[in-house]
Design a protein around this motif. Structure first.
Motif, PDB file in Angstrom:
ATOM      1  N   PRO A 129      32.347 -27.186 -35.206  1.00 18.98           N
ATOM      2  CA  PRO A 129      30.687 -26.998 -34.497  1.00 18.98           C
ATOM      3  C   PRO A 129      30.545 -26.324 -33.325  1.00 18.98           C
ATOM      4  CG  PRO A 129      31.819 -29.228 -35.347  1.00 18.98           C
ATOM      5  CD  PRO A 129      32.904 -28.290 -35.205  1.00 18.98           C
ATOM      6  N   PHE A 130      31.266 -26.368 -32.294  1.00 21.42           N
ATOM      7  CA  PHE A 130      30.868 -25.931 -31.030  1.00 21.42           C
ATOM      8  C   PHE A 130      30.813 -24.443 -31.121  1.00 21.42           C
ATOM      9  CE2 PHE A 130      31.950 -23.389 -27.192  1.00 21.42           C
ATOM     10  CZ  PHE A 130      30.773 -23.588 -26.579  1.00 21.42           C
ATOM     11  N   THR A 131      31.569 -23.649 -31.912  1.00 20.37           N
ATOM     12  CA  THR A 131      31.534 -22.199 -32.358  1.00 20.37           C
ATOM     13  C   THR A 131      30.501 -21.887 -33.178  1.00 20.37           C
ATOM     14  OG1 THR A 131      33.884 -22.017 -31.812  1.00 20.37           O
ATOM     15  CG2 THR A 131      32.749 -20.535 -33.175  1.00 20.37           C
ATOM     16  N   LEU A 132      30.151 -22.761 -33.933  1.00 25.36           N
ATOM     17  CA  LEU A 132      28.767 -22.282 -34.821  1.00 25.36           C
ATOM     18  C   LEU A 132      27.709 -22.716 -33.813  1.00 25.36           C
ATOM     19  CD1 LEU A 132      29.434 -23.864 -38.172  1.00 25.36           C
ATOM     20  CD2 LEU A 132      29.430 -21.555 -37.465  1.00 25.36           C
ATOM     21  N   ALA A 133      27.681 -23.792 -33.175  1.00 25.12           N
ATOM     22  CA  ALA A 133      26.369 -23.852 -32.097  1.00 25.12           C
ATOM     23  C   ALA A 133      26.406 -22.889 -31.119  1.00 25.12           C
ATOM     24  CB  ALA A 133      26.503 -25.315 -31.550  1.00 25.12           C
ATOM     25  N   ALA A 134      27.404 -22.325 -30.564  1.00 27.19           N
ATOM     26  CA  ALA A 134      27.379 -21.176 -29.806  1.00 27.19           C
ATOM     27  C   ALA A 134      26.680 -20.053 -30.298  1.00 27.19           C
ATOM     28  CB  ALA A 134      28.826 -20.984 -29.177  1.00 27.19           C
ATOM     29  N   TYR A 135      26.859 -19.734 -31.435  1.00 24.67           N
ATOM     30  CA  TYR A 135      26.320 -18.581 -32.118  1.00 24.67           C
ATOM     31  C   TYR A 135      24.875 -18.675 -32.201  1.00 24.67           C
ATOM     32  CZ  TYR A 135      30.633 -15.815 -33.037  1.00 24.67           C
ATOM     33  OH  TYR A 135      31.692 -14.977 -33.137  1.00 24.67           O
ATOM     34  N   ASP A 168      28.209 -31.553 -40.068  1.00 24.79           N
ATOM     35  CA  ASP A 168      28.138 -31.789 -41.217  1.00 24.79           C
ATOM     36  C   ASP A 168      28.107 -30.458 -42.314  1.00 24.79           C
ATOM     37  OD1 ASP A 168      28.225 -34.432 -40.917  1.00 24.79           O
ATOM     38  OD2 ASP A 168      26.103 -34.590 -40.784  1.00 24.79           O
ATOM     39  N   VAL A 169      27.447 -29.303 -41.731  1.00 29.51           N
ATOM     40  CA  VAL A 169      27.342 -28.137 -42.523  1.00 29.51           C
ATOM     41  C   VAL A 169      28.633 -27.679 -42.543  1.00 29.51           C
ATOM     42  CG1 VAL A 169      26.555 -25.907 -42.498  1.00 29.51           C
ATOM     43  CG2 VAL A 169      24.683 -27.672 -42.105  1.00 29.51           C
ATOM     44  N   THR A 170      29.397 -27.295 -41.527  1.00 28.11           N
ATOM     45  CA  THR A 170      30.645 -26.966 -41.568  1.00 28.11           C
ATOM     46  C   THR A 170      31.827 -27.757 -42.210  1.00 28.11           C
ATOM     47  OG1 THR A 170      32.150 -25.249 -40.341  1.00 28.11           O
ATOM     48  CG2 THR A 170      31.930 -27.594 -39.246  1.00 28.11           C
ATOM     49  N   GLY A 171      31.406 -29.243 -42.099  1.00 31.12           N
ATOM     50  CA  GLY A 171      32.759 -30.050 -42.672  1.00 31.12           C
ATOM     51  C   GLY A 171      32.294 -29.889 -44.214  1.00 31.12           C
ATOM     52  N   ALA A 172      31.211 -29.750 -44.667  1.00 31.10           N
ATOM     53  CA  ALA A 172      31.075 -29.802 -46.063  1.00 31.10           C
ATOM     54  C   ALA A 172      31.566 -28.733 -46.842  1.00 31.10           C
ATOM     55  CB  ALA A 172      29.424 -29.739 -46.376  1.00 31.10           C
ATOM     56  N   PHE A 173      31.340 -27.638 -46.127  1.00 29.77           N
ATOM     57  CA  PHE A 173      32.018 -26.149 -46.324  1.00 29.77           C
ATOM     58  C   PHE A 173      33.526 -26.447 -46.699  1.00 29.77           C
ATOM     59  CE2 PHE A 173      33.584 -21.790 -44.625  1.00 29.77           C
ATOM     60  CZ  PHE A 173      33.514 -21.186 -45.922  1.00 29.77           C
ATOM     61  N   LEU A 174      34.271 -27.132 -45.482  1.00 30.28           N
ATOM     62  CA  LEU A 174      35.625 -27.284 -45.564  1.00 30.28           C
ATOM     63  C   LEU A 174      36.247 -28.272 -46.917  1.00 30.28           C
ATOM     64  CD1 LEU A 174      38.043 -26.270 -44.085  1.00 30.28           C
ATOM     65  CD2 LEU A 174      38.036 -28.279 -42.695  1.00 30.28           C
ATOM     66  N   ALA A 219      32.953 -33.286 -37.984  1.00 28.90           N
ATOM     67  CA  ALA A 219      33.418 -32.227 -38.925  1.00 28.90           C
ATOM     68  C   ALA A 219      34.700 -32.440 -39.945  1.00 28.90           C
ATOM     69  CB  ALA A 219      33.409 -31.002 -38.354  1.00 28.90           C
ATOM     70  N   LEU A 220      35.898 -33.078 -39.154  1.00 31.07           N
ATOM     71  CA  LEU A 220      37.005 -33.252 -39.966  1.00 31.07           C
ATOM     72  C   LEU A 220      36.982 -34.546 -40.762  1.00 31.07           C
ATOM     73  CD1 LEU A 220      39.524 -32.151 -37.276  1.00 31.07           C
ATOM     74  CD2 LEU A 220      38.899 -31.079 -39.234  1.00 31.07           C
ATOM     75  N   SER A 221      35.956 -35.269 -40.484  1.00 30.09           N
ATOM     76  CA  SER A 221      35.688 -36.625 -41.356  1.00 30.09           C
ATOM     77  C   SER A 221      35.423 -36.254 -42.924  1.00 30.09           C
ATOM     78  CB  SER A 221      34.899 -37.603 -40.658  1.00 30.09           C
ATOM     79  OG  SER A 221      33.521 -36.969 -40.952  1.00 30.09           O
ATOM     80  N   HIS A 222      34.949 -34.972 -42.991  1.00 26.88           N
ATOM     81  CA  HIS A 222      34.584 -34.756 -44.250  1.00 26.88           C
ATOM     82  C   HIS A 222      36.060 -34.378 -45.118  1.00 26.88           C
ATOM     83  CE1 HIS A 222      30.150 -33.753 -44.091  1.00 26.88           C
ATOM     84  NE2 HIS A 222      30.540 -33.995 -42.573  1.00 26.88           N
ATOM     85  N   VAL A 223      37.096 -34.023 -44.294  1.00 30.18           N
ATOM     86  CA  VAL A 223      38.122 -33.914 -45.308  1.00 30.18           C
ATOM     87  C   VAL A 223      39.567 -34.988 -44.898  1.00 30.18           C
ATOM     88  CG1 VAL A 223      37.917 -31.302 -45.558  1.00 30.18           C
ATOM     89  CG2 VAL A 223      39.037 -32.270 -43.498  1.00 30.18           C
ATOM     90  N   ARG A 224      39.401 -35.765 -43.725  1.00 30.32           N
ATOM     91  CA  ARG A 224      40.486 -36.638 -43.465  1.00 30.32           C
ATOM     92  C   ARG A 224      40.527 -37.625 -44.621  1.00 30.32           C
ATOM     93  NH1 ARG A 224      44.193 -35.329 -40.272  1.00 30.32           N
ATOM     94  NH2 ARG A 224      44.915 -37.364 -40.881  1.00 30.32           N
ATOM     95  N   PRO A 249      21.926 -31.300 -44.189  1.00 30.74           N
ATOM     96  CA  PRO A 249      23.391 -30.763 -44.986  1.00 30.74           C
ATOM     97  C   PRO A 249      23.573 -31.192 -46.199  1.00 30.74           C
ATOM     98  CG  PRO A 249      23.368 -31.627 -42.638  1.00 30.74           C
ATOM     99  CD  PRO A 249      21.955 -31.702 -43.144  1.00 30.74           C
ATOM    100  N   ALA A 250      22.931 -32.448 -46.643  1.00 28.39           N
ATOM    101  CA  ALA A 250      23.375 -32.929 -47.882  1.00 28.39           C
ATOM    102  C   ALA A 250      22.713 -32.141 -49.072  1.00 28.39           C
ATOM    103  CB  ALA A 250      22.752 -34.500 -47.962  1.00 28.39           C
ATOM    104  N   SER A 251      21.959 -31.134 -48.614  1.00 32.43           N
ATOM    105  CA  SER A 251      21.378 -30.184 -49.643  1.00 32.43           C
ATOM    106  C   SER A 251      22.381 -29.022 -49.970  1.00 32.43           C
ATOM    107  CB  SER A 251      20.278 -29.495 -49.242  1.00 32.43           C
ATOM    108  OG  SER A 251      20.390 -28.487 -48.101  1.00 32.43           O
ATOM    109  N   LEU A 252      23.724 -29.162 -49.468  1.00 31.86           N
ATOM    110  CA  LEU A 252      24.902 -28.074 -49.438  1.00 31.86           C
ATOM    111  C   LEU A 252      25.512 -28.762 -50.771  1.00 31.86           C
ATOM    112  CD1 LEU A 252      25.464 -26.936 -46.027  1.00 31.86           C
ATOM    113  CD2 LEU A 252      24.123 -25.903 -47.857  1.00 31.86           C
ATOM    114  N   ASP A 253      25.130 -28.648 -51.923  1.00 32.26           N
ATOM    115  CA  ASP A 253      25.850 -29.265 -52.964  1.00 32.26           C
ATOM    116  C   ASP A 253      26.684 -28.602 -53.814  1.00 32.26           C
ATOM    117  OD1 ASP A 253      23.905 -27.759 -54.458  1.00 32.26           O
ATOM    118  OD2 ASP A 253      22.861 -29.634 -54.824  1.00 32.26           O
TER     119      ASP A 253
END
Length: 374
Positions: free
Chosen positions: A161-167, A200-206, A243-248, A127-131
């Motif tokens: 994360p759950f909704t993404l994982a479900a897909y 981590d992927v969706t948190g970085a996006f947010l 996920a929210l720790s990326h913006v908290r 996920p860190a590659s999402l720069d």
């Protein structure tokens, strides 16, 4: 803590005093703020015209197009916020996952993730590659949008994360998410690894959206309603917190005036958490690190506030089905929602799900005008 850039709309004071931002921070407003989930999109003729010949994910990754689509409902309806036009699978696409939006069906994965080996292959993508370079279309779209919005805030958008994982596990839309829930119990280690990665992927996006100028962040858990409270708290909530720790940690200085004069406060960027069919999960969804809880149309707002201890700002919860009813019916329903919303410290009016594509845009405009005139 990380302080937002001084040019950010919150730090610069453009949106910090906006009634939506203040409501999200728990301050009841004289005029109830209002915006609609899925306010940008198929209900607007200008959107349909703009989208001709462009696939959904391509539109999301075209900065000028995504910005224009975000702005359309703000111009037309006079809502109190724009919601960033994107899709929850965009961070998956940017991470290199084979995913597309199939018209009439929704997100479809080229290779579902159903075994421990599948999880290992997926999570080998760091996920860190999402720069900044990877997120450049998102950052540019946000910058174009906030330049036009002025003191109207933009809300950042990401899937939980759950909704993404479900897909990822189901390979596409599902009614009961049985494969995802089976993996959760059959191989908890693989499930935890998958959830940490999606977080981590969706948190970085947010985070990319907030750093670029969004004044609030909303995490959508579209499918969490398929979970028991136990499964949510044990197998999902930790990833949502991650996920929210990326913006908290994102903060800004805000000036406030009281009887003793002015003072400066350090505030965090407001975080909203919304799920569909999650009446039994509301308290747990708040505890993952949200400031505001979105409520769908299945339970009254005063009951939702009771379950949240009467201390949490709430968002919601007009039944989208009533948008096509006679105005007198819709008006009475909206008044009821507003009156029940008084039970919470603050209330942002919204739908209990998204705008149906067949909704008459004039109804939404009239609804905004009605709420703002009360």
């Amino acid at each position: 803590m990380n302080t937002l850039d001084p040019s950010h709309p919150l730090a610069a004071g453009r949106t910090a005093s906006n009634r939506l931002v203040r409501a999200y921070q728990g301050e009841r407003q004289e005029v109830t703020p209002v915006w609609f989930m899925r306010q940008a999109g198929r209900s607007l003729p200008e959107y349909r015209e703009l989208r001709v010949g462009t696939r959904m994910l391509d539109a999301c990754l075209d900065p000028a197009l995504a910005s224009e689509i975000t702005l359309q409902p703000v111009r037309r309806h006079g809502v109190d916020a724009g919601i960033f036009f994107s899709d929850i699978v965009i961070p998956l696409r940017l991470a290199g996952v084979d995913v597309d939006i199939v018209p009439g069906k929704g997100p479809v994965l080229g290779s579902p993730v159903r075994t421990s080996a599948d999880v290992d292959r997926l999570t080998a993508i760091d996920p860190a590659s999402l720069d900044a370079e990877v997120f450049s279309p998102i950052v540019e779209a946000v910058r174009l949008t906030i330049a036009e919005l002025g003191d109207t805030p933009l809300i950042g958008f990401a899937g939980a994360p759950f909704t993404l994982a479900a897909y990822l596990v189901e390979g596409g839309p599902s009614k009961d998410h049985i494969r995802a829930r089976t993996l959760m119990h059959a191989d908890p280690a693989a499930w935890a690894k998958l959830m940490a990665w999606t977080a981590d992927v969706t948190g970085a996006f947010l985070r990319a959206q907030v750093l670029a100028g969004a004044s609030a962040a909303q995490l959508f858990d579209s499918w969490a309603g398929s979970l028991s409270l136990h499964d949510y708290t044990e197998h999902v909530a930790p990833a949502s917190t991650r996920a929210l720790s990326h913006v908290r940690d994102l903060t800004y200085e805000a000036s406030s005036v009281d009887a003793d004069g002015g003072e400066t406060q350090i505030r965090n960027v407001p975080v909203v958490h919304f799920g569909v069919g999650t009446g039994e999960l509301l308290k747990a969804m708040h505890e993952v690190g949200a400031d505001v809880v979105g409520v769908d149309y299945r339970i009254p707002l005063d009951e939702a506030s009771r379950r949240l201890g009467h201390v949490v700002p709430i968002q919601g919860n007009i039944d989208p089905a009533v948008l096509d009813a006679p105005w007198e019916v819709l008006e009475a329903h909206v008044v009821d929602v507003l009156e029940r919303g008084v039970d919470a410290p603050a209330h942002v009016l919204n739908l209990g799900h998204g705008v149906p594509p067949e909704t008459d845009p004039a109804v939404l405009t009239r609804l905004v005008e009605f709420v703002h005139s009360r």
